[in-house]
Design an enzyme around this catalytic site. Structure first.
Site, short mmCIF file in Angstrom:
data_model
loop_
_atom_site.label_atom_id
_atom_site.label_comp_id
_atom_site.label_asym_id
_atom_site.label_seq_id
_atom_site.Cartn_x
_atom_site.Cartn_y
_atom_site.Cartn_z
N SER A 1 -14.14 -26.14 -31.69
CA SER A 1 -15.21 -27.14 -31.58
C SER A 1 -16.33 -26.93 -32.57
O SER A 1 -17.19 -27.80 -32.74
CB SER A 1 -15.79 -27.11 -30.16
OG SER A 1 -16.42 -25.86 -29.93
N GLY A 2 -16.35 -25.75 -33.19
CA GLY A 2 -17.48 -25.38 -34.04
C GLY A 2 -18.38 -24.38 -33.34
O GLY A 2 -19.27 -23.79 -33.95
N GLY A 3 -18.16 -24.18 -32.03
CA GLY A 3 -18.97 -23.25 -31.25
C GLY A 3 -18.41 -21.84 -31.25
O GLY A 3 -17.26 -21.60 -31.62
N VAL A 4 -19.24 -20.91 -30.79
CA VAL A 4 -18.85 -19.50 -30.80
C VAL A 4 -17.74 -19.19 -29.80
O VAL A 4 -16.92 -18.30 -30.03
CB VAL A 4 -20.09 -18.61 -30.53
CG1 VAL A 4 -20.61 -18.82 -29.11
CG2 VAL A 4 -19.77 -17.15 -30.76
N ASP A 5 -17.67 -19.94 -28.69
CA ASP A 5 -16.66 -19.65 -27.67
C ASP A 5 -15.24 -19.90 -28.19
O ASP A 5 -14.34 -19.08 -28.02
CB ASP A 5 -16.93 -20.48 -26.42
CG ASP A 5 -18.26 -20.13 -25.77
OD1 ASP A 5 -18.67 -18.97 -25.86
OD2 ASP A 5 -18.89 -21.03 -25.20
N SER A 6 -15.04 -21.06 -28.81
CA SER A 6 -13.70 -21.38 -29.31
C SER A 6 -13.35 -20.52 -30.53
O SER A 6 -12.20 -20.15 -30.73
CB SER A 6 -13.59 -22.87 -29.66
OG SER A 6 -14.52 -23.24 -30.66
N MET B 1 -10.96 -31.81 -32.61
CA MET B 1 -10.74 -33.16 -32.06
C MET B 1 -11.89 -34.08 -32.47
O MET B 1 -13.02 -33.90 -32.04
CB MET B 1 -10.62 -33.08 -30.54
CG MET B 1 -9.31 -32.49 -30.07
SD MET B 1 -9.27 -32.18 -28.29
CE MET B 1 -9.70 -30.44 -28.25
N CYS C 1 -13.11 -36.30 -20.12
CA CYS C 1 -12.76 -35.75 -21.43
C CYS C 1 -11.70 -34.65 -21.29
O CYS C 1 -10.73 -34.61 -22.05
CB CYS C 1 -14.01 -35.20 -22.11
SG CYS C 1 -13.74 -34.61 -23.79
N GLY D 1 -12.09 -22.58 -25.27
CA GLY D 1 -13.14 -21.61 -24.99
C GLY D 1 -13.80 -21.80 -23.64
O GLY D 1 -14.99 -21.50 -23.48
N CYS E 1 -20.21 -34.69 -23.46
CA CYS E 1 -18.99 -34.10 -24.02
C CYS E 1 -18.58 -34.76 -25.33
O CYS E 1 -18.32 -35.96 -25.39
CB CYS E 1 -17.86 -34.24 -22.99
SG CYS E 1 -16.26 -33.65 -23.55
#
Length: 360
Positions: free
Chosen positions: A12-17, A36, A102, A126, A198
């Site tokens: 997603s661009g976030g740290v979790d993923s 996505m 979503c 994530g 979302c």
């Protein structure tokens, strides 16, 4: 061998993923990152669209990890399955949860289906939640980090999806995930968590709604019908809301307790007024992680994200599911999710459809 198992990670661009992808690659799996593309329309007058920065960051993470990267265009499906129902429910006076839609139709629907066709055995996200398998049955649990737990939004998942899904960071605390990202030098290790709707971005729901739903002024009334002020559109408000009601000079804070669509009226009452409490409500679109119970079931139900669970009885009456709480709950809201737990295990959930509360 793990190298032969192909895993599609939702980047997603976030740290979790990003950390999810890094951990799986280190374990020896063949990992590919997928972004996505669900929304590309600017969300403010400046022309800002968070997806531009998100996809760029996701691509940098993939390059850093040396894994393949792809962008999947799901915009049409996202509008049809998430945005359109979201707007239609608000028009009906409901307060829907787009994150649930979503997850059901996009992340664990189109994404899972698309990557399976491309030869991937599993998907990974994530999410802060846990999947455990026992005797070929998959169980879904709250994440270890209760402050970040996202199981509430995953109640539509069944055995069909869970058998092909991994949540690698569900057993870690957020601070541990950031520490792992920093240790590995990930480019987004310090990136702030995404907020808002979302896949759309950091925008208030009311602001988003105002782009699609017209303002339609109507009266704000007290329990006796007296007009206290005027609202801008009944769909911009939710049960239990206090701010932005267009009223002032009252002796105590007032909260939305009832939305009368037929007269375009909002009814507001003090916080402890009986209209704001309910003990029984009907749920629709009910889904269970495993099998549908054949008899009444004791559960702990969560009626909004991060709220305390309420002990309750889930029963089936004439083909419809009802929840009866041990004690009345405040601001039970039609359209929101009611999620059933047994301690930390998620049993299932549904959409709050009809609240049996005392009112005019």
């Amino acid at each position: 061998m793990k190298k032969e198992i192909k895993i599609a990670v939702a980047l997603s661009g976030g740290v979790d993923s990003a950390t999810t992808a890094a951990l799986l690659k280190e374990e020896g799996y063949f990992v590919a990152g997928f972004f996505m593309q669900n929304w590309s329309t600017p969300i403010d007058q400046r022309g800002f669209c968070p997806a531009v920065a998100d996809v760029a960051t996701a691509r940098m993470v993939a390059n850093q990890l040396k894994i393949p990267f792809y962008v999947l265009d799901f915009e049409e499906d996202y509008y049809k399955k998430v945005v359109k129902p979201f707007l239609e429910d608000y028009k009906k006076g409901l307060t829907p949860n787009p994150d649930v839609l979503c997850n059901k139709f996009i992340k664990f629907g189109r994404f899972l289906e698309t990557t399976q066709k491309l030869g991937f055995k599993k998907i990974a996200t994530g999410h802060y939640a846990l999947i455990k398998e026992k005797d070929d049955i998959f169980h879904l649990y709250r994440g270890i980090d209760k402050s970040k737990d996202q199981s509430y939004f995953l109640w539509t998942l069944t055995q069909k999806e869970l058998k092909f899904t991994l949540f690698p960071i569900g057993g870690f605390y957020k601070k541990e995930v950031r520490a792992m990202a920093k240790k590995r030098g990930l480019v987004n290790a310090d990136r702030k968590d995404s907020q808002g709707i979302c896949f759309i971005g950091p925008i208030e729901v009311s602001q988003f709604l105002q782009r699609f739903l017209p303002k339609e002024n109507g009266p704000v009334r007290d329990e006796n019908g007296k007009i206290l002020g005027y609202h801008q559109g009944i769909w911009f408000y939710t049960i239990g809301q206090r701010e932005g009601l267009g009223i002032s000079g009252t002796s105590e804070p007032l909260y939305v307790a009832y939305k009368d669509i037929s007269t375009n009226s909002l009814y507001v009452v003090p916080r402890n007024h009986p209209w704001l409490f309910a003990k029984e409500f009907k749920v629709r679109d009910v889904s269970f992680v495993q099998t549908v119970p054949k008899e009444a079931l004791r559960v702990e139900v969560v009626i909004r994200y991060h709220s305390q669970p309420h002990p309750a009885l889930l029963s089936l009456k004439n083909g419809e599911f009802f929840l009866t709480l041990d004690e009345p709950a405040w601001a039970v809201t039609e359209g929101q999710s009611a999620v059933f737990y047994n301690k930390d295990e998620l049993i299932g959930g549904g959409v709050i459809d009809r609240v049996l509360r005392t009112r005019k």
